[in-house]
Design a protein around this motif. Structure first.
Motif, PDB file in Angstrom:
ATOM      1  N   ASN A 167     -97.152  11.689 -14.206  1.00  0.00           N
ATOM      2  CA  ASN A 167     -98.359  12.303 -13.623  1.00  0.00           C
ATOM      3  C   ASN A 167     -99.170  11.290 -12.828  1.00  0.00           C
ATOM      4  OD1 ASN A 167     -97.918  14.931 -14.511  1.00  0.00           O
ATOM      5  ND2 ASN A 167     -98.915  14.558 -16.490  1.00  0.00           N
ATOM      6  N   GLN A 168     -99.222  10.043 -13.322  1.00  0.00           N
ATOM      7  CA  GLN A 168     -99.908   8.999 -12.563  1.00  0.00           C
ATOM      8  C   GLN A 168     -99.204   8.723 -11.242  1.00  0.00           C
ATOM      9  OE1 GLN A 168    -102.976   8.953 -13.973  1.00  0.00           O
ATOM     10  NE2 GLN A 168    -103.025   6.716 -13.785  1.00  0.00           N
ATOM     11  N   PHE A 169     -97.886   8.764 -11.262  1.00  0.00           N
ATOM     12  CA  PHE A 169     -97.136   8.559 -10.026  1.00  0.00           C
ATOM     13  C   PHE A 169     -97.443   9.675  -9.027  1.00  0.00           C
ATOM     14  CE2 PHE A 169     -93.661   8.528  -7.073  1.00  0.00           C
ATOM     15  CZ  PHE A 169     -93.320   7.192  -6.945  1.00  0.00           C
ATOM     16  N   LYS A 170     -97.512  10.901  -9.511  1.00  0.00           N
ATOM     17  CA  LYS A 170     -97.852  12.026  -8.629  1.00  0.00           C
ATOM     18  C   LYS A 170     -99.266  11.874  -8.077  1.00  0.00           C
ATOM     19  CE  LYS A 170     -94.747  15.287 -10.949  1.00  0.00           C
ATOM     20  NZ  LYS A 170     -94.653  16.476 -11.833  1.00  0.00           N
ATOM     21  N   LYS A 171    -100.171  11.324  -8.890  1.00  0.00           N
ATOM     22  CA  LYS A 171    -101.521  11.051  -8.411  1.00  0.00           C
ATOM     23  C   LYS A 171    -101.497   9.987  -7.322  1.00  0.00           C
ATOM     24  CE  LYS A 171    -106.134   9.807 -10.095  1.00  0.00           C
ATOM     25  NZ  LYS A 171    -106.939   9.442 -11.297  1.00  0.00           N
ATOM     26  N   LEU A 172    -100.638   8.991  -7.485  1.00  0.00           N
ATOM     27  CA  LEU A 172    -100.477   7.956  -6.470  1.00  0.00           C
ATOM     28  C   LEU A 172    -100.037   8.562  -5.143  1.00  0.00           C
ATOM     29  CD1 LEU A 172    -100.324   4.847  -5.848  1.00  0.00           C
ATOM     30  CD2 LEU A 172     -97.908   5.005  -6.498  1.00  0.00           C
ATOM     31  N   VAL A 173     -99.116   9.506  -5.206  1.00  0.00           N
ATOM     32  CA  VAL A 173     -98.660  10.200  -4.005  1.00  0.00           C
ATOM     33  C   VAL A 173     -99.827  10.925  -3.328  1.00  0.00           C
ATOM     34  CG1 VAL A 173     -97.268  12.153  -3.188  1.00  0.00           C
ATOM     35  CG2 VAL A 173     -96.262  10.452  -4.727  1.00  0.00           C
ATOM     36  N   LEU A 196     -90.172   1.705 -16.233  1.00  0.00           N
ATOM     37  CA  LEU A 196     -89.059   1.487 -15.317  1.00  0.00           C
ATOM     38  C   LEU A 196     -88.211   2.746 -15.182  1.00  0.00           C
ATOM     39  CD1 LEU A 196     -87.965  -2.134 -16.345  1.00  0.00           C
ATOM     40  CD2 LEU A 196     -89.585  -1.430 -14.573  1.00  0.00           C
ATOM     41  N   LYS A 197     -88.023   3.461 -16.269  1.00  0.00           N
ATOM     42  CA  LYS A 197     -87.247   4.704 -16.235  1.00  0.00           C
ATOM     43  C   LYS A 197     -87.904   5.719 -15.301  1.00  0.00           C
ATOM     44  CE  LYS A 197     -85.321   8.274 -19.297  1.00  0.00           C
ATOM     45  NZ  LYS A 197     -85.212   8.727 -20.705  1.00  0.00           N
ATOM     46  N   VAL A 198     -89.228   5.875 -15.416  1.00  0.00           N
ATOM     47  CA  VAL A 198     -89.936   6.828 -14.561  1.00  0.00           C
ATOM     48  C   VAL A 198     -89.887   6.377 -13.102  1.00  0.00           C
ATOM     49  CG1 VAL A 198     -92.184   7.836 -14.018  1.00  0.00           C
ATOM     50  CG2 VAL A 198     -91.438   7.654 -16.402  1.00  0.00           C
ATOM     51  N   LEU A 199     -90.064   5.086 -12.850  1.00  0.00           N
ATOM     52  CA  LEU A 199     -90.028   4.597 -11.472  1.00  0.00           C
ATOM     53  C   LEU A 199     -88.664   4.838 -10.828  1.00  0.00           C
ATOM     54  CD1 LEU A 199     -92.074   1.278 -11.708  1.00  0.00           C
ATOM     55  CD2 LEU A 199     -92.724   3.382 -10.529  1.00  0.00           C
ATOM     56  N   HIS A 200     -87.602   4.597 -11.562  1.00  0.00           N
ATOM     57  CA  HIS A 200     -86.265   4.861 -11.014  1.00  0.00           C
ATOM     58  C   HIS A 200     -86.104   6.344 -10.666  1.00  0.00           C
ATOM     59  CE1 HIS A 200     -84.403   0.959 -11.336  1.00  0.00           C
ATOM     60  NE2 HIS A 200     -84.745   0.838 -12.613  1.00  0.00           N
ATOM     61  N   ARG A 201     -86.743   7.196 -11.431  1.00  0.00           N
ATOM     62  CA  ARG A 201     -86.634   8.638 -11.200  1.00  0.00           C
ATOM     63  C   ARG A 201     -87.545   9.109 -10.065  1.00  0.00           C
ATOM     64  NH1 ARG A 201     -87.552  10.183 -16.129  1.00  0.00           N
ATOM     65  NH2 ARG A 201     -89.716  10.906 -15.981  1.00  0.00           N
ATOM     66  N   THR A 217     -88.443  10.121  -4.665  1.00  0.00           N
ATOM     67  CA  THR A 217     -89.159  11.322  -4.214  1.00  0.00           C
ATOM     68  C   THR A 217     -90.183  11.014  -3.121  1.00  0.00           C
ATOM     69  OG1 THR A 217     -90.969  11.198  -5.843  1.00  0.00           O
ATOM     70  CG2 THR A 217     -88.920  12.264  -6.549  1.00  0.00           C
ATOM     71  N   LEU A 218     -90.495   9.741  -2.903  1.00  0.00           N
ATOM     72  CA  LEU A 218     -91.494   9.404  -1.877  1.00  0.00           C
ATOM     73  C   LEU A 218     -91.058   9.884  -0.498  1.00  0.00           C
ATOM     74  CD1 LEU A 218     -92.534   5.767  -2.908  1.00  0.00           C
ATOM     75  CD2 LEU A 218     -93.867   7.870  -3.186  1.00  0.00           C
ATOM     76  N   GLU A 219     -89.774   9.781  -0.224  1.00  0.00           N
ATOM     77  CA  GLU A 219     -89.279  10.141   1.107  1.00  0.00           C
ATOM     78  C   GLU A 219     -89.565  11.599   1.440  1.00  0.00           C
ATOM     79  OE1 GLU A 219     -85.198   9.783   3.817  1.00  0.00           O
ATOM     80  OE2 GLU A 219     -85.188   9.216   1.691  1.00  0.00           O
ATOM     81  N   ARG A 220     -89.414  12.487   0.466  1.00  0.00           N
ATOM     82  CA  ARG A 220     -89.655  13.906   0.754  1.00  0.00           C
ATOM     83  C   ARG A 220     -91.125  14.186   1.061  1.00  0.00           C
ATOM     84  NH1 ARG A 220     -89.099  16.241  -5.325  1.00  0.00           N
ATOM     85  NH2 ARG A 220     -87.093  15.208  -5.106  1.00  0.00           N
ATOM     86  N   HIS A 221     -92.016  13.279   0.594  1.00  0.00           N
ATOM     87  CA  HIS A 221     -93.441  13.398   0.904  1.00  0.00           C
ATOM     88  C   HIS A 221     -93.811  12.605   2.155  1.00  0.00           C
ATOM     89  CE1 HIS A 221     -94.320  15.447  -2.859  1.00  0.00           C
ATOM     90  NE2 HIS A 221     -93.652  14.527  -3.512  1.00  0.00           N
ATOM     91  N   GLN A 222     -92.798  12.046   2.826  1.00  0.00           N
ATOM     92  CA  GLN A 222     -92.991  11.234   4.028  1.00  0.00           C
ATOM     93  C   GLN A 222     -93.900  10.042   3.743  1.00  0.00           C
ATOM     94  OE1 GLN A 222     -94.274  14.389   6.805  1.00  0.00           O
ATOM     95  NE2 GLN A 222     -92.237  14.296   7.731  1.00  0.00           N
ATOM     96  N   ILE A 223     -93.644   9.415   2.612  1.00  0.00           N
ATOM     97  CA  ILE A 223     -94.367   8.216   2.200  1.00  0.00           C
ATOM     98  C   ILE A 223     -93.379   7.061   2.127  1.00  0.00           C
ATOM     99  CG2 ILE A 223     -95.683   7.114   0.340  1.00  0.00           C
ATOM    100  CD1 ILE A 223     -96.715   9.906  -0.406  1.00  0.00           C
TER     101      ILE A 223
END
Length: 264
Positions: A187-193, A213-218, A222-228
């Motif tokens: 959820n924090q990663f999604k907030k970062l996006v 690390l597990k969450v980051l690998h996953r 997904t950043l690319e699909r958000h054009q980030i």
């Protein structure tokens, strides 16, 4: 490496500033150096920076390996906390003289190779104090290093003092793993996006925990699909008068507010 990095600071602001339609994220992995298992973070994309604790069993080795991957290396400088926590060896404290602070920082730089910038480990007390921060920034200026404010206190003066001394500066937007729970970290990663989509750039700090690390690998793919774009931390450095004015205003706004509980 240091010489090439210092040339970035000579570029005009318009070159360093991200285009309005370009969304960028930088991630820094803190607390590298104590555990042999920290090497698992070497499997992350090379754009993810390592911030390495000085005088630790594996710090120098991991910094060298990360640099060989073309990963950016930062020094995670232990600083005094409001809560009286032990920051670890080589900590900067409020009772130090200017010479003591600069000698301590030099010993840390000598210990960890390939450093291009620093951020604070703990430091909720010291980063609120203008004089120790000024002494720290003088050292950074003399050594062509930038400063990333970990923002362990919202009353930190570090970024503003850095700007006063001409030190390139950034600050983190959020911590990814204050709670070691995969759902929370995701959820924090999604907030970062969302922050990156709103502001154009966003910086997150995380730690080399297995769950993180597990969450980051996953989540990083997904950043690319958000054009980030995932970028090196140094590419986000901007120096401008407007940044300094915003930082000064934020400090003045918080001067008369009750103190918050420090995170570190």
């Amino acid at each position: 490496m240091r010489l090439l990095f210092s040339l970035v600071f000579l570029l005009p602001f318009s070159v360093l500033a991200a285009p309005q339609d370009t969304k960028k994220v930088a991630i820094v992995i803190d607390d590298i150096g104590y555990r042999h298992t920290d090497r698992a973070a070497l499997l992350l994309p090379r754009q993810v920076a390592f911030s390495v604790l000085p005088h630790t069993p594996h710090g120098k080795e991991l910094a060298t390996q990360a640099w060989q991957q073309q990963r950016e290396i930062m020094l995670h400088v232990p600083m005094e906390s409001i809560r009286g926590l032990n920051p670890g060896p080589g900590a900067l404290t409020s009772n130090m003289t200017e010479q003591h602070i600069q000698d301590t920082l030099q010993a840390q730089i000598d210990d960890i190779p390939h450093v291009i910038g620093i951020n604070n480990h703990m430091g909720s007390r010291l980063t609120q104090m203008s004089e120790p921060m000024a002494w720290t920034m003088k050292f950074l200026k003399a050594n062509d290093l930038f400063f990333l404010d970990s923002r362990t206190s919202k009353f930190s003066q570090a970024e503003y003092v850095a700007q006063q001394h001409g030190v390139p500066t950034l600050h983190r937007k959020l911590f990814l793993d204050n709670k070691l729970d995969e759902s929370y970290i995701e959820n924090q990663f999604k907030k970062l996006v969302r922050i990156s989509q709103r502001d154009g750039i966003a910086i997150a700090i995380a730690h080399p925990h297995p769950k993180t690390l597990k969450v980051l690998h996953r989540m990083l793919p997904t950043l690319e699909r958000h054009q980030i774009e995932l970028v090196h931390i140094s590419s986000l450095i901007q120096q401008s008068d407007s940044q300094a004015l915003i930082a000064k205003k934020a400090i003045l706004e918080h001067e008369n507010k009750p103190k918050e509980k420090a995170t570190e």
